[in-house]
Scaffold this motif. Structure first.
Motif, short mmCIF file in Angstrom:
data_model
loop_
_atom_site.label_atom_id
_atom_site.label_comp_id
_atom_site.label_asym_id
_atom_site.label_seq_id
_atom_site.Cartn_x
_atom_site.Cartn_y
_atom_site.Cartn_z
N THR A 1 0.82 -1.21 0.00
CA THR A 1 0.00 0.00 0.00
C THR A 1 0.86 1.26 0.00
O THR A 1 0.62 2.20 -0.77
N LEU A 2 1.88 1.27 0.84
CA LEU A 2 2.72 2.45 0.95
C LEU A 2 3.58 2.68 -0.29
O LEU A 2 3.86 3.83 -0.66
N PHE A 3 3.99 1.62 -0.97
CA PHE A 3 4.76 1.81 -2.20
C PHE A 3 3.87 2.37 -3.31
O PHE A 3 4.33 3.14 -4.15
N THR A 4 2.60 1.99 -3.31
CA THR A 4 1.66 2.58 -4.27
C THR A 4 1.52 4.06 -3.99
O THR A 4 1.52 4.90 -4.92
N GLU A 5 1.41 4.43 -2.72
CA GLU A 5 1.32 5.84 -2.35
C GLU A 5 2.62 6.57 -2.68
O GLU A 5 2.60 7.73 -3.13
N ALA A 6 3.77 5.92 -2.48
CA ALA A 6 5.06 6.54 -2.78
C ALA A 6 5.19 6.81 -4.28
O ALA A 6 5.70 7.85 -4.69
N ALA A 7 4.72 5.87 -5.11
CA ALA A 7 4.77 6.05 -6.56
C ALA A 7 3.96 7.27 -6.97
O ALA A 7 4.41 8.10 -7.78
N THR A 8 2.77 7.41 -6.41
CA THR A 8 1.92 8.57 -6.71
C THR A 8 2.59 9.86 -6.24
O THR A 8 2.59 10.87 -6.96
N PHE A 9 3.16 9.83 -5.05
CA PHE A 9 3.83 11.01 -4.49
C PHE A 9 4.97 11.45 -5.40
O PHE A 9 5.10 12.65 -5.71
N LEU A 10 5.80 10.52 -5.84
CA LEU A 10 6.95 10.86 -6.68
C LEU A 10 6.50 11.35 -8.06
O LEU A 10 7.09 12.28 -8.62
N GLN A 11 5.46 10.72 -8.60
CA GLN A 11 4.93 11.18 -9.89
C GLN A 11 4.45 12.62 -9.80
O GLN A 11 4.72 13.44 -10.68
N GLU A 12 3.75 12.93 -8.71
CA GLU A 12 3.25 14.29 -8.52
C GLU A 12 4.38 15.28 -8.28
O GLU A 12 4.23 16.48 -8.56
N ALA A 13 5.52 14.77 -7.78
CA ALA A 13 6.69 15.62 -7.57
C ALA A 13 7.53 15.77 -8.84
O ALA A 13 8.56 16.44 -8.82
N GLY A 14 7.07 15.14 -9.93
CA GLY A 14 7.74 15.29 -11.21
C GLY A 14 8.77 14.23 -11.54
O GLY A 14 9.51 14.37 -12.52
N PHE A 15 8.82 13.16 -10.75
CA PHE A 15 9.75 12.07 -11.04
C PHE A 15 9.23 11.23 -12.21
O PHE A 15 8.03 10.96 -12.30
N HIS A 16 10.14 10.83 -13.10
CA HIS A 16 9.79 9.89 -14.16
C HIS A 16 9.72 8.51 -13.51
O HIS A 16 10.73 7.91 -13.16
N THR A 17 8.51 8.01 -13.34
CA THR A 17 8.28 6.81 -12.54
C THR A 17 7.65 5.70 -13.39
O THR A 17 6.70 5.95 -14.13
N LEU A 18 8.21 4.50 -13.25
CA LEU A 18 7.67 3.32 -13.93
C LEU A 18 7.26 2.31 -12.87
O LEU A 18 8.09 1.86 -12.08
N VAL A 19 5.98 1.97 -12.82
CA VAL A 19 5.47 0.99 -11.87
C VAL A 19 5.23 -0.33 -12.61
O VAL A 19 4.54 -0.35 -13.63
N ILE A 20 5.79 -1.41 -12.10
CA ILE A 20 5.67 -2.73 -12.74
C ILE A 20 5.06 -3.71 -11.75
O ILE A 20 5.58 -3.90 -10.65
N ASP A 21 3.96 -4.33 -12.14
CA ASP A 21 3.32 -5.35 -11.31
C ASP A 21 4.02 -6.69 -11.57
O ASP A 21 4.02 -7.21 -12.67
N CYS A 22 4.63 -7.23 -10.51
CA CYS A 22 5.42 -8.46 -10.63
C CYS A 22 4.64 -9.70 -10.20
O CYS A 22 5.24 -10.77 -10.06
N THR A 23 3.33 -9.56 -9.99
CA THR A 23 2.55 -10.68 -9.46
C THR A 23 2.67 -11.92 -10.35
O THR A 23 2.88 -13.04 -9.86
N THR A 24 2.55 -11.74 -11.66
CA THR A 24 2.59 -12.88 -12.57
C THR A 24 3.79 -12.84 -13.51
O THR A 24 4.01 -13.78 -14.27
N ARG A 25 4.58 -11.78 -13.48
CA ARG A 25 5.76 -11.68 -14.34
C ARG A 25 6.94 -12.43 -13.72
O ARG A 25 7.16 -12.37 -12.51
N SER A 26 7.72 -13.07 -14.56
CA SER A 26 8.96 -13.70 -14.11
C SER A 26 10.02 -12.62 -13.91
O SER A 26 9.90 -11.51 -14.45
N PRO A 27 11.08 -12.91 -13.15
CA PRO A 27 12.16 -11.93 -12.99
C PRO A 27 12.73 -11.48 -14.34
O PRO A 27 13.05 -10.30 -14.52
N ALA A 28 12.83 -12.41 -15.29
CA ALA A 28 13.36 -12.05 -16.62
C ALA A 28 12.43 -11.08 -17.34
O ALA A 28 12.89 -10.15 -18.01
#
Length: 206
Positions: free
Chosen positions: A162-189
């Motif tokens: 939950t807090l990392f989702t909030e952190a991503a939003t906070f950084l995006q609003e602060a102008g950071f180029h942010t990429l969020v990747i859901d790893c639930t079903t993705r392999s490390p590769a």
């Protein structure tokens, strides 16, 4: 701290057990194979301040730990990250500001104070935040074992997610180029491929 360089600064953050370190290592290999100069690093850093922060989470808490980690971050950027960027490296850093916005909040520190401690540190060209379903993270963390008191906290995986989702939003609003990747079903590769693809796009777009 406003220095920039010919290199590229990329940070990877996410809950414990999400596969962040593995993704970083695989991304480094992929970028190296593509001909990029790559330097990998980690926070807390390998310097004396970083060692104290990494191994002192049982001793230092709250604001004192937040200040210690921020001090290590400024030192880390000045002595390791910026010199590598000046030489044209793609610097991949395992944990950065997003982790402070999560772990120090878990430790009872106000978000605004965390931001004030870190707002003048070098801004990444790309902030990658990995997420996953809390149940998946909890199973991975149980198999791997907890590395700190944060990872031993009750319901840690759900709270971190939950807090990392909030952190991503906070950084995006602060102008950071942010990429969020859901790893639930993705392999490390697959995660590493997504990270490398974004980095390559940034490099070729210059």
């Amino acid at each position: 701290m406003t220095l920039k360089s010919s290199g590229l600064f990329v940070t990877l953050d996410g809950p414990g057990g999400v596969g962040k370190s593995t993704a970083l290592e695989l991304s480094a290999v992929q970028l190296d194979n593509a001909g990029a100069l790559v330097h990998t690093t980690v926070e807390p850093s390998r310097a004396s301040l970083g060692y104290l922060a990494r191994h002192g989470t049982e001793t230092y808490q709250g604001r004192e730990l937040a200040c210690l980690i921020a001090a290590d971050r400024y030192h880390h950027v000045r002595t390791e990250v910026q010199p590598a960027l000046d030489q044209g490296y793609v610097v991949l850093c395992d944990r950065y500001i997003a982790s402070s916005l999560v772990l120090q909040r878990l430790d009872g520190v106000d978000q605004q104070m965390i931001w004030e401690l870190n707002r003048h540190v070098l801004r990444p060209d790309l902030s990658v935040i990995l997420t996953a379903a809390p149940g998946v993270i909890a199973k991975r963390l149980q198999a791997r074992g907890a590395h700190s008191r944060f990872e031993r906290m009750h319901d840690n995986s759900a709270r971190e997610a939950t807090l990392f989702t909030e952190a991503a939003t906070f950084l995006q609003e602060a102008g950071f180029h942010t990429l969020v990747i859901d790893c639930t079903t993705r392999s490390p590769a697959q995660v590493a491929e997504a990270v490398s693809h974004e980095i390559t796009a940034l490099l070729t777009g210059r």
